[in-house]
Structures are given as structure tokens and as C-alpha cells.
Design a protein around this motif. Structure first.
Motif, PDB file in Angstrom:
ATOM      1  N   THR A  14       6.560   5.114  12.223  1.00  0.00           N
ATOM      2  CA  THR A  14       5.125   5.013  11.937  1.00  0.00           C
ATOM      3  C   THR A  14       4.308   5.815  12.941  1.00  0.00           C
ATOM      4  O   THR A  14       3.322   6.470  12.566  1.00  0.00           O
ATOM      5  CB  THR A  14       4.701   3.539  11.942  1.00  0.00           C
ATOM      6  OG1 THR A  14       5.596   2.779  11.127  1.00  0.00           O
ATOM      7  CG2 THR A  14       3.287   3.380  11.407  1.00  0.00           C
ATOM      8  N   ARG A  47      -3.511   6.572   5.891  1.00  0.00           N
ATOM      9  CA  ARG A  47      -3.131   5.767   4.728  1.00  0.00           C
ATOM     10  C   ARG A  47      -1.596   5.786   4.616  1.00  0.00           C
ATOM     11  O   ARG A  47      -1.012   6.535   3.841  1.00  0.00           O
ATOM     12  CB  ARG A  47      -3.797   6.296   3.458  1.00  0.00           C
ATOM     13  CG  ARG A  47      -5.318   6.287   3.512  1.00  0.00           C
ATOM     14  CD  ARG A  47      -5.951   6.240   2.125  1.00  0.00           C
ATOM     15  NE  ARG A  47      -5.471   7.255   1.206  1.00  0.00           N
ATOM     16  CZ  ARG A  47      -6.004   8.479   1.070  1.00  0.00           C
ATOM     17  NH1 ARG A  47      -7.031   8.842   1.841  1.00  0.00           N
ATOM     18  NH2 ARG A  47      -5.512   9.346   0.193  1.00  0.00           N
ATOM     19  N   ALA A  78       1.849   3.692   3.953  1.00  0.00           N
ATOM     20  CA  ALA A  78       2.402   2.512   3.283  1.00  0.00           C
ATOM     21  C   ALA A  78       3.799   2.209   3.818  1.00  0.00           C
ATOM     22  O   ALA A  78       4.504   3.092   4.312  1.00  0.00           O
ATOM     23  CB  ALA A  78       2.455   2.735   1.776  1.00  0.00           C
ATOM     24  N   TYR A  79       4.175   0.943   3.691  1.00  0.00           N
ATOM     25  CA  TYR A  79       5.519   0.512   4.078  1.00  0.00           C
ATOM     26  C   TYR A  79       6.263   0.047   2.833  1.00  0.00           C
ATOM     27  O   TYR A  79       5.823  -0.857   2.128  1.00  0.00           O
ATOM     28  CB  TYR A  79       5.469  -0.623   5.096  1.00  0.00           C
ATOM     29  CG  TYR A  79       6.831  -1.183   5.441  1.00  0.00           C
ATOM     30  CD1 TYR A  79       7.719  -0.452   6.230  1.00  0.00           C
ATOM     31  CD2 TYR A  79       7.242  -2.427   4.963  1.00  0.00           C
ATOM     32  CE1 TYR A  79       8.979  -0.952   6.537  1.00  0.00           C
ATOM     33  CE2 TYR A  79       8.498  -2.928   5.262  1.00  0.00           C
ATOM     34  CZ  TYR A  79       9.357  -2.186   6.050  1.00  0.00           C
ATOM     35  OH  TYR A  79      10.612  -2.679   6.351  1.00  0.00           O
ATOM     36  N   ASP A 132      -2.032  -4.169   0.123  1.00  0.00           N
ATOM     37  CA  ASP A 132      -1.450  -3.433  -1.004  1.00  0.00           C
ATOM     38  C   ASP A 132      -0.514  -2.318  -0.556  1.00  0.00           C
ATOM     39  O   ASP A 132       0.269  -1.807  -1.367  1.00  0.00           O
ATOM     40  CB  ASP A 132      -2.568  -2.834  -1.865  1.00  0.00           C
ATOM     41  CG  ASP A 132      -3.313  -3.884  -2.665  1.00  0.00           C
ATOM     42  OD1 ASP A 132      -2.797  -5.016  -2.788  1.00  0.00           O
ATOM     43  OD2 ASP A 132      -4.415  -3.585  -3.163  1.00  0.00           O
ATOM     44  N   TYR A 133      -0.621  -1.919   0.709  1.00  0.00           N
ATOM     45  CA  TYR A 133       0.212  -0.828   1.222  1.00  0.00           C
ATOM     46  C   TYR A 133       1.572  -1.318   1.727  1.00  0.00           C
ATOM     47  O   TYR A 133       2.349  -0.522   2.263  1.00  0.00           O
ATOM     48  CB  TYR A 133      -0.511  -0.083   2.334  1.00  0.00           C
ATOM     49  CG  TYR A 133      -1.492   0.968   1.838  1.00  0.00           C
ATOM     50  CD1 TYR A 133      -1.975   0.956   0.537  1.00  0.00           C
ATOM     51  CD2 TYR A 133      -1.919   1.993   2.682  1.00  0.00           C
ATOM     52  CE1 TYR A 133      -2.860   1.915   0.091  1.00  0.00           C
ATOM     53  CE2 TYR A 133      -2.811   2.966   2.236  1.00  0.00           C
ATOM     54  CZ  TYR A 133      -3.279   2.917   0.934  1.00  0.00           C
ATOM     55  OH  TYR A 133      -4.158   3.874   0.487  1.00  0.00           O
ATOM     56  N   ARG A 192       4.978  -2.999   0.402  1.00  0.00           N
ATOM     57  CA  ARG A 192       5.724  -3.293  -0.821  1.00  0.00           C
ATOM     58  C   ARG A 192       7.155  -3.656  -0.433  1.00  0.00           C
ATOM     59  O   ARG A 192       7.873  -2.851   0.165  1.00  0.00           O
ATOM     60  CB  ARG A 192       5.728  -2.067  -1.736  1.00  0.00           C
ATOM     61  CG  ARG A 192       6.430  -2.268  -3.050  1.00  0.00           C
ATOM     62  CD  ARG A 192       5.527  -2.895  -4.067  1.00  0.00           C
ATOM     63  NE  ARG A 192       6.209  -3.060  -5.348  1.00  0.00           N
ATOM     64  CZ  ARG A 192       5.621  -3.506  -6.440  1.00  0.00           C
ATOM     65  NH1 ARG A 192       4.343  -3.824  -6.430  1.00  0.00           N
ATOM     66  NH2 ARG A 192       6.301  -3.638  -7.564  1.00  0.00           N
ATOM     67  N   LEU A 210       3.032   2.013  -5.324  1.00  0.00           N
ATOM     68  CA  LEU A 210       2.179   2.462  -4.211  1.00  0.00           C
ATOM     69  C   LEU A 210       1.351   3.674  -4.612  1.00  0.00           C
ATOM     70  O   LEU A 210       0.162   3.769  -4.278  1.00  0.00           O
ATOM     71  CB  LEU A 210       3.044   2.780  -2.989  1.00  0.00           C
ATOM     72  CG  LEU A 210       3.693   1.587  -2.271  1.00  0.00           C
ATOM     73  CD1 LEU A 210       4.714   2.073  -1.245  1.00  0.00           C
ATOM     74  CD2 LEU A 210       2.638   0.716  -1.603  1.00  0.00           C
ATOM     75  N   LEU A 230      -1.907   3.204  -6.594  1.00  0.00           N
ATOM     76  CA  LEU A 230      -3.062   2.577  -5.953  1.00  0.00           C
ATOM     77  C   LEU A 230      -4.211   3.576  -5.835  1.00  0.00           C
ATOM     78  O   LEU A 230      -4.013   4.788  -5.872  1.00  0.00           O
ATOM     79  CB  LEU A 230      -2.680   2.072  -4.555  1.00  0.00           C
ATOM     80  CG  LEU A 230      -1.633   0.940  -4.486  1.00  0.00           C
ATOM     81  CD1 LEU A 230      -1.243   0.689  -3.035  1.00  0.00           C
ATOM     82  CD2 LEU A 230      -2.176  -0.340  -5.125  1.00  0.00           C
ATOM     83  N   ALA A 235      -4.429   6.152  -3.082  1.00  0.00           N
ATOM     84  CA  ALA A 235      -2.981   6.138  -2.857  1.00  0.00           C
ATOM     85  C   ALA A 235      -2.679   6.517  -1.417  1.00  0.00           C
ATOM     86  O   ALA A 235      -3.455   7.230  -0.769  1.00  0.00           O
ATOM     87  CB  ALA A 235      -2.294   7.111  -3.811  1.00  0.00           C
ATOM     88  N   PRO A 236      -1.560   6.072  -0.865  1.00  0.00           N
ATOM     89  CA  PRO A 236      -1.188   6.475   0.494  1.00  0.00           C
ATOM     90  C   PRO A 236      -0.860   7.960   0.563  1.00  0.00           C
ATOM     91  O   PRO A 236      -0.424   8.559  -0.429  1.00  0.00           O
ATOM     92  CB  PRO A 236       0.048   5.622   0.790  1.00  0.00           C
ATOM     93  CG  PRO A 236       0.604   5.276  -0.545  1.00  0.00           C
ATOM     94  CD  PRO A 236      -0.566   5.155  -1.466  1.00  0.00           C
ATOM     95  N   ILE A 251       4.509   7.489   3.220  1.00  0.00           N
ATOM     96  CA  ILE A 251       5.285   6.267   3.006  1.00  0.00           C
ATOM     97  C   ILE A 251       6.416   6.212   4.023  1.00  0.00           C
ATOM     98  O   ILE A 251       7.171   7.175   4.177  1.00  0.00           O
ATOM     99  CB  ILE A 251       5.880   6.218   1.583  1.00  0.00           C
ATOM    100  CG1 ILE A 251       4.770   6.099   0.533  1.00  0.00           C
ATOM    101  CG2 ILE A 251       6.857   5.048   1.442  1.00  0.00           C
ATOM    102  CD1 ILE A 251       5.285   6.125  -0.900  1.00  0.00           C
TER     103      ILE A 251
END
Length: 337
Positions: free
Chosen positions: A173, A183, A185-186, A217-218, A220, A236, A239, A242-243, A246
């Protein structure tokens, strides 16, 4: 009952349980004609008093010592770990027998004794932790257990080998943050998985340290496999917004997310950056090659075999959980936002 100072006999166990020697023998041999409460009592006393058959597998000459390895599924991840165990076995003169776990009935403990009689010195399991009943049966057969990368925390003290999952999640990360992504996401594994939890906490720690909010929401959670990555990645990317990046908790799920992105006409890494976890062979089979967190998978297998053999020899090990360092491997699927 306290342990007897000498070798525990069937007669001693029978006396403690208030049953006949024949009943104890039936329990040991997995005979069905014993009441469940009696069976449970006898099994507990056998374990508590440390009963072993008069002729132990340690007294029987074996051409080659063997270690049993239980594997739930064959995939890129498990294949790498198996290679490590086999290499360690060859180096130490020990055969490694890879099998799928059997459906072991709680009423039967003879399977563990059969493993010992077949020359097994220890059991290694990949990700899955044996049940308390299975651990009791293995203890009666004097077969130590080592778990590689356990998905859940064991209910009893069990020796395990893993990696620094939190540090790996943190590094992945932080890398995406350093590229300017916000933005992020995981895409994780099962919610109950301790390895998934550690990687997710590393992700959260990096985001919070950078002052970047983590959107519910990010995150999943599904699984570590390719279909999980496709499904989770698609959710993802649907959304709004959107991110732009990822972090996937496995290489296979990362590849699934990449496929989901390409199905939507997105370019990797220009439109979406992706970082995986494991560094299996498939990480270098895609174009561009996958940026990922390397787990020392083969070394985990090597350490598991060595630790299992030390336990089988009656040695005292320094720690019941061994963690090997992870490392971020930068390739081509993550670029500046």
C-alpha cells in the motif's frame, strides 16, 4: 488423572475409565461398538496419560523416514510450497508424501496410528489447521504437526510457519501511495482468514498513516483465487468513483482483477495499477509482469520440514510460530497516478 511415571498400559487406562481392557482396545482400533461417551472418555485418558503401543514406530526399522503433507488444493501458491518441502526432504534424506486430507470420522483414531506405523515421522499441513480431534489422535500416535501459513488461529498450541503478512500489506500500500494513488482498494481473501486480516491491517495502517480515508466500499473480501479476483475486481471497478489502484491479497486474485479491468477496456497499468501478494510463477507470466509482495514460499516449506523433524526427535524449538520476511517486488503493473 496425572500421568503415570512409567509407560502407561491399557490396564491403567481401563482402570481410570472404569471400563474393561477390551473396551479400551476397541477404542484404539476404531471399533464402532462403544458408546460415544465411553469412547470420548477413553480417548481423553489415552491422551492425558500419554499411552503409546508397546511397539512404537520409533522402534521399528524403516528404510526411509517419511513426512506426511496435507494439501487442500493444488495451485501456483501450493506448488511453490510443496517444492520447498520436497527439496528439504531430499537434502535431509526424508521422503515427503503429499496427500489430500481424508474425511476422518471423530469416532476413529486409528488413522493416525496407521500413519505412524507406515513410517511417518510428522505431519505438515498447508493453510488448514487440524481439528482438536485430529490433534488428539496425532498426539496419541506421537506425530508432531507443523502448519504452513494457517488460515485460522488454531484452538490448541500448534507449531506454524508463515510470513510477515502485515508488513507485506503495509509495503504494498505504501508503494501505491508513493506513486500518488489515493483511491486504493483492497481485494482480500476470506474474512475469517488470519493471513487476510494481517494483510488488510497493513493496508489500513498505510492508508491511515498517509491521512487517506479508507472507504468501506473499497474493501472487498472473497478469496485468493482467480475467479474471486475477477468477481471482486469487477465489483470494485463498477464503483463511482472507481479505484485507480487495487492491492490484491494474492497473485491469482490480482490476475483476476486485471482480467476484469481489461474486460472493461481499461489498460494496465495506465488506467489501473495492481499489486499482488505471493510472487508465484504466474506473476512473471503476464504482460506487464505483476508487481507483488514476495513470500518466501519454498523457504517456508523447507523450514516446516526441518521444524517437524526436530519435533519428531524430541527437540525443544525456540518458537511455536516462525515468521519469514516478505519483500516488495516492483515490476510493471503499478505506475504513477
Amino acid at each position: 488423572m496425572p500421568r503415570n511415571p512409567g509407560r502407561t498400559t491399557l490396564a491403567a487406562v481401563a482402570a481410570s475409565a472404569g471400563v474393561s481392557v477390551a473396551t479400551v482396545s476397541k477404542v484404539l482400533n476404531g471399533r464402532p461398538d462403544v458408546a460415544p461417551t465411553t469412547r470420548s472418555l477413553v480417548q481423553s485418558l489415552l491422551l492425558e496419560q500419554g499411552y503409546t503401543p508397546p511397539t512404537s514406530h520409533r522402534d521399528q526399522p524403516q528404510a526411509t523416514a517419511t513426512v506426511e503433507m496435507w494439501v487442500d488444493d493444488l495451485c501456483a501458491y501450493s506448488t511453490e510450497v510443496i517444492k520447498g518441502t520436497v527439496e528439504a526432504g531430499a537434502e535431509l534424506g526424508v521422503a515427503v508424501v503429499v496427500t489430500y486430507p481424508k474425511d476422518l470420522a471423530d469416532k476413529d483414531v486409528s488413522w493416525a496410528r496407521d500413519l505412524a506405523a507406515a513410517g511417518r515421522r510428522a505431519l505438515i499441513t498447508l493453510m488448514s489447521v487440524p481439528t482438536p480431534h485430529q490433534l488428539a489422535a496425532l498426539s496419541l500416535a506421537r506425530l508432531p504437526v507443523v502448519v504452513i501459513d494457517p488460515l485460522q488461529l488454531p484452538e490448541a498450541p500448534v507449531t506454524s510457519v508463515g510470513s510477515t503478512n502485515f508488513a507485506g500489506g503495509l509495503a504494498a500500500t505504501q508503494h501505491l501511495l508513493s506513486l500518488g494513488h489515493r483511491r486504493i482498494a483492497y481485494l482480500g481473501g476470506p474474512a475469517t482468514s488470519t493471513t487476510n486480516q494481517a494483510r488488510m491491517h497493513g493496508y489500513r495502517a498505510a492508508m491511515e498513516a498517509a491521512g487517506v480515508p479508507v472507504l468501506d466500499d473499497y474493501i472487498r473480501l472473497a478469496g485468493f483465487c482467480y475467479p474471486d479476483g475477477m468477481e471482486g475486481g469487477a465489483a470494485l471497478l463498477d464503483l463511482d468513483p472507481a479505484p485507480t489502484a487495487i492491492f490484491a491479497a494474492g497473485d491469482e486474485s490480482a490476475m483476476g482483477a486485471i482480467q476484469a479491468a481489461r474486460a472493461r477496456g481499461l489498460r494496465i497499468p495506465e488506467d489501473l495499477s495492481v499489486v499482488g501478494f505471493d510472487d508465484t510463477e504466474i506473476a512473471t507470466m503476464t504482460s506487464p509482469q505483476l508487481t507483488t509482495v514476495r513470500q518466501p514460499l519454498r523457504q517456508m516449506g523447507v523450514i516446516a520440514v526441518r521444524t517437524a523433524l526436530r519435533l519428531a526427535a524430541g527437540e525443544t524449538i525456540e518458537s511455536h510460530h516462525i515468521e519469514l520476511a516478505t519483500e516488495l517486488v516492483i515490476r510493471g503493473t503499478a505506475v504513477a497516478a
